[in-house]
Motif scaffolding. Structure first.
Motif, PDB file in Angstrom:
ATOM      1  N   GLN A  61       7.401  -8.950  14.138  1.00 53.32           N
ATOM      2  CA  GLN A  61       7.381  -7.429  14.438  1.00 53.32           C
ATOM      3  C   GLN A  61       7.837  -6.716  13.293  1.00 53.32           C
ATOM      4  O   GLN A  61       8.628  -7.248  12.396  1.00 53.32           O
ATOM      5  N   GLY A  62       7.458  -5.527  13.648  1.00 57.32           N
ATOM      6  CA  GLY A  62       7.708  -4.333  12.787  1.00 57.32           C
ATOM      7  C   GLY A  62       7.279  -4.577  11.262  1.00 57.32           C
ATOM      8  O   GLY A  62       7.728  -4.107  10.352  1.00 57.32           O
ATOM      9  N   LEU A  63       6.023  -5.191  11.149  1.00 59.60           N
ATOM     10  CA  LEU A  63       5.433  -5.426   9.890  1.00 59.60           C
ATOM     11  C   LEU A  63       5.177  -4.096   9.206  1.00 59.60           C
ATOM     12  O   LEU A  63       4.504  -3.293   9.908  1.00 59.60           O
ATOM     13  N   LYS A  64       5.640  -3.780   7.864  1.00 53.94           N
ATOM     14  CA  LYS A  64       5.294  -2.689   7.237  1.00 53.94           C
ATOM     15  C   LYS A  64       4.854  -3.196   6.134  1.00 53.94           C
ATOM     16  O   LYS A  64       5.458  -3.960   5.371  1.00 53.94           O
ATOM     17  N   LEU A  65       3.729  -2.215   5.561  1.00 55.67           N
ATOM     18  CA  LEU A  65       3.273  -2.467   4.164  1.00 55.67           C
ATOM     19  C   LEU A  65       2.349  -1.238   3.796  1.00 55.67           C
ATOM     20  O   LEU A  65       1.992  -0.361   4.913  1.00 55.67           O
ATOM     21  N   ASP A  66       2.479  -0.835   2.689  1.00 55.24           N
ATOM     22  CA  ASP A  66       1.419   0.310   2.367  1.00 55.24           C
ATOM     23  C   ASP A  66       0.102   0.183   2.270  1.00 55.24           C
ATOM     24  O   ASP A  66      -0.409  -0.972   1.931  1.00 55.24           O
ATOM     25  N   PRO A  67      -0.797   0.852   2.743  1.00 56.30           N
ATOM     26  CA  PRO A  67      -2.199   0.616   2.779  1.00 56.30           C
ATOM     27  C   PRO A  67      -2.862   0.354   1.418  1.00 56.30           C
ATOM     28  O   PRO A  67      -3.863  -0.314   1.096  1.00 56.30           O
ATOM     29  N   ALA A  68      -2.146   1.016   0.189  1.00 56.51           N
ATOM     30  CA  ALA A  68      -2.635   0.756  -0.996  1.00 56.51           C
ATOM     31  C   ALA A  68      -1.669   0.953  -2.131  1.00 56.51           C
ATOM     32  O   ALA A  68      -0.541   1.517  -1.775  1.00 56.51           O
ATOM     33  N   PHE A  69      -1.827   0.202  -3.164  1.00 55.01           N
ATOM     34  CA  PHE A  69      -0.722   0.403  -4.268  1.00 55.01           C
ATOM     35  C   PHE A  69      -1.481  -0.022  -5.685  1.00 55.01           C
ATOM     36  O   PHE A  69      -2.697  -0.450  -5.649  1.00 55.01           O
ATOM     37  N   TYR A  70      -0.746   0.550  -6.693  1.00 53.86           N
ATOM     38  CA  TYR A  70      -1.363   0.595  -8.251  1.00 53.86           C
ATOM     39  C   TYR A  70      -0.670  -0.300  -9.099  1.00 53.86           C
ATOM     40  O   TYR A  70       0.478   0.372  -9.581  1.00 53.86           O
ATOM     41  N   PRO A  71      -0.797  -1.500  -9.168  1.00 56.91           N
ATOM     42  CA  PRO A  71       0.169  -2.145  -9.963  1.00 56.91           C
ATOM     43  C   PRO A  71       0.346  -1.824 -11.481  1.00 56.91           C
ATOM     44  O   PRO A  71       1.096  -2.399 -12.218  1.00 56.91           O
ATOM     45  N   GLU A  72      -0.678  -1.355 -11.963  1.00 53.71           N
ATOM     46  CA  GLU A  72      -0.692  -0.864 -13.424  1.00 53.71           C
ATOM     47  C   GLU A  72      -0.147   0.565 -13.675  1.00 53.71           C
ATOM     48  O   GLU A  72      -0.359   0.868 -14.694  1.00 53.71           O
TER      49      GLU A  72
ATOM     50  N   LEU B 234      10.230  -7.982   0.979  1.00 48.66           N
ATOM     51  CA  LEU B 234       9.571  -8.463  -0.088  1.00 48.66           C
ATOM     52  C   LEU B 234       8.833  -7.564  -0.994  1.00 48.66           C
ATOM     53  O   LEU B 234       8.428  -6.527  -0.379  1.00 48.66           O
ATOM     54  N   ARG B 235       8.519  -7.934  -2.099  1.00 45.52           N
ATOM     55  CA  ARG B 235       7.421  -7.135  -2.873  1.00 45.52           C
ATOM     56  C   ARG B 235       6.516  -7.875  -3.737  1.00 45.52           C
ATOM     57  O   ARG B 235       6.827  -9.039  -4.151  1.00 45.52           O
ATOM     58  N   TRP B 236       5.404  -7.304  -3.639  1.00 41.16           N
ATOM     59  CA  TRP B 236       4.084  -7.959  -4.489  1.00 41.16           C
ATOM     60  C   TRP B 236       3.703  -7.277  -5.656  1.00 41.16           C
ATOM     61  O   TRP B 236       3.632  -6.086  -5.343  1.00 41.16           O
ATOM     62  N   ASP B 237       3.779  -7.639  -6.793  1.00 39.61           N
ATOM     63  CA  ASP B 237       3.555  -7.011  -8.003  1.00 39.61           C
ATOM     64  C   ASP B 237       2.102  -6.877  -8.261  1.00 39.61           C
ATOM     65  O   ASP B 237       1.486  -6.414  -9.133  1.00 39.61           O
ATOM     66  N   GLY B 238       0.867  -7.517  -7.445  1.00 36.70           N
ATOM     67  CA  GLY B 238      -0.352  -7.748  -7.676  1.00 36.70           C
ATOM     68  C   GLY B 238      -0.676  -8.416  -8.731  1.00 36.70           C
ATOM     69  O   GLY B 238      -1.824  -8.820  -8.968  1.00 36.70           O
ATOM     70  N   ARG B 239       0.029  -9.672  -8.796  1.00 38.36           N
ATOM     71  CA  ARG B 239      -0.209 -10.692  -9.622  1.00 38.36           C
ATOM     72  C   ARG B 239      -0.286 -12.006  -8.875  1.00 38.36           C
ATOM     73  O   ARG B 239       0.085 -12.269  -7.884  1.00 38.36           O
ATOM     74  N   TYR B 240      -1.280 -12.744  -9.708  1.00 39.96           N
ATOM     75  CA  TYR B 240      -1.314 -14.468  -9.247  1.00 39.96           C
ATOM     76  C   TYR B 240       0.018 -15.026  -9.051  1.00 39.96           C
ATOM     77  O   TYR B 240       0.675 -14.916 -10.187  1.00 39.96           O
ATOM     78  N   GLY B 241       0.282 -15.933  -8.230  1.00 39.74           N
ATOM     79  CA  GLY B 241       1.127 -16.914  -8.361  1.00 39.74           C
ATOM     80  C   GLY B 241       0.866 -18.310  -9.119  1.00 39.74           C
ATOM     81  O   GLY B 241      -0.112 -18.169  -9.429  1.00 39.74           O
ATOM     82  N   ALA B 242       1.940 -19.136  -9.431  1.00 42.18           N
ATOM     83  CA  ALA B 242       1.422 -20.202 -10.176  1.00 42.18           C
ATOM     84  C   ALA B 242       0.495 -21.167  -9.599  1.00 42.18           C
ATOM     85  O   ALA B 242      -0.430 -21.468  -9.993  1.00 42.18           O
ATOM     86  N   ARG B 243       0.789 -21.624  -8.235  1.00 41.52           N
ATOM     87  CA  ARG B 243      -0.232 -22.401  -7.398  1.00 41.52           C
ATOM     88  C   ARG B 243      -1.497 -21.791  -7.455  1.00 41.52           C
ATOM     89  O   ARG B 243      -2.613 -22.293  -7.563  1.00 41.52           O
ATOM     90  N   ALA B 244      -1.814 -20.269  -6.983  1.00 40.04           N
ATOM     91  CA  ALA B 244      -2.945 -19.781  -6.917  1.00 40.04           C
ATOM     92  C   ALA B 244      -3.712 -19.772  -8.188  1.00 40.04           C
ATOM     93  O   ALA B 244      -4.998 -19.768  -8.134  1.00 40.04           O
TER      94      ALA B 244
ATOM     95  N   GLY C 255       0.472 -15.376 -13.361  1.00 40.92           N
ATOM     96  CA  GLY C 255       1.173 -13.791 -13.637  1.00 40.92           C
ATOM     97  C   GLY C 255      -0.161 -12.896 -13.878  1.00 40.92           C
ATOM     98  O   GLY C 255       0.012 -11.706 -14.171  1.00 40.92           O
ATOM     99  N   ALA C 256      -1.312 -13.388 -14.130  1.00 43.59           N
ATOM    100  CA  ALA C 256      -2.535 -12.448 -14.278  1.00 43.59           C
ATOM    101  C   ALA C 256      -2.776 -11.660 -13.126  1.00 43.59           C
ATOM    102  O   ALA C 256      -2.401 -11.917 -11.873  1.00 43.59           O
ATOM    103  N   LEU C 257      -3.112 -10.388 -13.180  1.00 42.04           N
ATOM    104  CA  LEU C 257      -3.289  -9.481 -12.071  1.00 42.04           C
ATOM    105  C   LEU C 257      -4.701  -9.580 -11.422  1.00 42.04           C
ATOM    106  O   LEU C 257      -5.579  -9.929 -12.037  1.00 42.04           O
TER     107      LEU C 257
END
Length: 166
Positions: A53-64, A113-123, A132-134
């Motif tokens: 419930q109450g899922l909130k996220l911005d429609p766009a973001f600029y990690p750089e 939570l926050r996502w910085d636009g980068r890949y995680g270790a497994r991915a 950590g690559a964008l």
């Protein structure tokens, strides 16, 4: 032809018409009853709480830093206590990063939570990219797994990762 045969045919035709009229009325009544029942079922389902419930996220973001925000804020709550795994998925449905893994969460407690636009270790290993690559510009969705319930929910809306033009 005898005089008795013709009225019998008219009576048979009239009785068939009466039967098909009754059948039509019965079908109409059943459809009306089913529609009435479907309406009340839909109303009941509207008031049953969803798992996430109450899922909130911005429609766009600029990690750089080409705009705001630099990291994607993500928040939601669940209707029943569970262990939660949250992943960001690319357009093919592959996990880009895991933001939370088997994290205990109480019912109706907001998880931020926050996502910085980068890949995680497994991915990054699967994608043959370094950690950590964008991630590339494009649309991403969330996959929220409720582990105890064995339930998986994908975000209905997407996040667009935007990179500034050079």
């Amino acid at each position: 032809m005898s005089a008795g045969a013709e009225p019998q045919t008219v009576e048979n035709g009239a009785s068939e018409a009466a039967r098909s009229g009754r059948l039509g009325a019965l079908v109409f009544a059943l459809l009306a009853l089913a529609s009435f029942g479907a309406f009340f079922l839909a109303q009941r389902l509207k008031h049953i709480p969803t798992a996430v419930q109450g899922l909130k996220l911005d429609p766009a973001f600029y990690p750089e830093g080409g705009g705001a925000p630099v990291a994607e804020p993500i928040s939601f709550e669940i209707e029943r206590a569970d262990r939660v795994t949250v992943e960001v998925l690319d357009t093919r449905g592959s996990a880009v990063v895991t933001l939370a893994r088997a994290r205990p969460l109480r019912a109706y407690t907001q998880l931020d939570l926050r996502w910085d636009g980068r890949y995680g270790a497994r991915a990054a290993r699967r994608a043959a990219r370094f950690r950590g690559a964008l991630a590339p510009e494009g649309e991403y969705r969330l996959r929220i797994k409720l582990l105890r319930r064995g339930l998986e929910v994908r975000s209905p809306s997407s996040i667009e990762l935007v990179r500034p033009r050079s």
